[in-house]
Motif scaffolding. Sequence first.
Motif, PDB file in Angstrom:
ATOM      1  N   HIS A  30       0.820   4.052  -2.946  1.00 60.93           N
ATOM      2  CA  HIS A  30       0.563   5.588  -2.497  1.00 60.93           C
ATOM      3  C   HIS A  30       1.507   6.333  -3.023  1.00 60.93           C
ATOM      4  O   HIS A  30       1.265   7.282  -3.701  1.00 60.93           O
ATOM      5  N   ARG A  31       2.884   6.000  -3.016  1.00 61.15           N
ATOM      6  CA  ARG A  31       3.944   6.843  -3.329  1.00 61.15           C
ATOM      7  C   ARG A  31       3.951   6.907  -4.730  1.00 61.15           C
ATOM      8  O   ARG A  31       4.182   7.999  -5.670  1.00 61.15           O
TER       9      ARG A  31
ATOM     10  N   TRP B  11      -8.816   5.373  -3.763  1.00 61.29           N
ATOM     11  CA  TRP B  11      -9.769   4.878  -2.376  1.00 61.29           C
ATOM     12  C   TRP B  11     -11.025   5.273  -2.929  1.00 61.29           C
ATOM     13  O   TRP B  11     -12.011   4.434  -2.004  1.00 61.29           O
TER      14      TRP B  11
ATOM     15  N   LEU C 151      -3.191   4.411  -5.984  1.00 61.52           N
ATOM     16  CA  LEU C 151      -4.376   4.124  -5.076  1.00 61.52           C
ATOM     17  C   LEU C 151      -5.601   4.821  -5.501  1.00 61.52           C
ATOM     18  O   LEU C 151      -5.314   6.158  -5.746  1.00 61.52           O
TER      19      LEU C 151
ATOM     20  N   LEU D 221       0.771  -1.229   0.037  1.00 57.75           N
ATOM     21  CA  LEU D 221      -0.052   0.098   0.034  1.00 57.75           C
ATOM     22  C   LEU D 221       0.961   1.430  -0.030  1.00 57.75           C
ATOM     23  O   LEU D 221       0.402   2.192  -0.601  1.00 57.75           O
ATOM     24  N   GLU D 222       2.011   1.005   0.725  1.00 56.11           N
ATOM     25  CA  GLU D 222       2.878   2.452   0.751  1.00 56.11           C
ATOM     26  C   GLU D 222       3.439   2.717  -0.448  1.00 56.11           C
ATOM     27  O   GLU D 222       3.601   3.981  -1.176  1.00 56.11           O
TER      28      GLU D 222
END
Length: 80
Positions: free
Chosen positions: A39-40, A46, A44, A35-36
């Motif tokens: 995200h970077r 959401w 993602l 997930l990190e």
Amino acid sequence: MLSREPFGCSGMACWRRLRDWQRAGVWDQLHRLLLERLHRAGELDWSRASIDSASIGAKRGCRNGPEPDGQGKPGQSAMS
């Protein structure tokens, strides 16, 4: 013919390894890392996320507060 042990270990050994990884938190760490990185990378979305309540434990009231049925714990007043 396919091998019954395609990963070079018995089914029981594979099961024990998966169990040990679960206990060690490997899957949670891997999920968080994925997930990190997503995200970077801006990958993602959401807006399409959802939560299934079956995967989240239900709360049974506060430890020191009244029980869900409205009855306090022994030795507690209704206002404590």
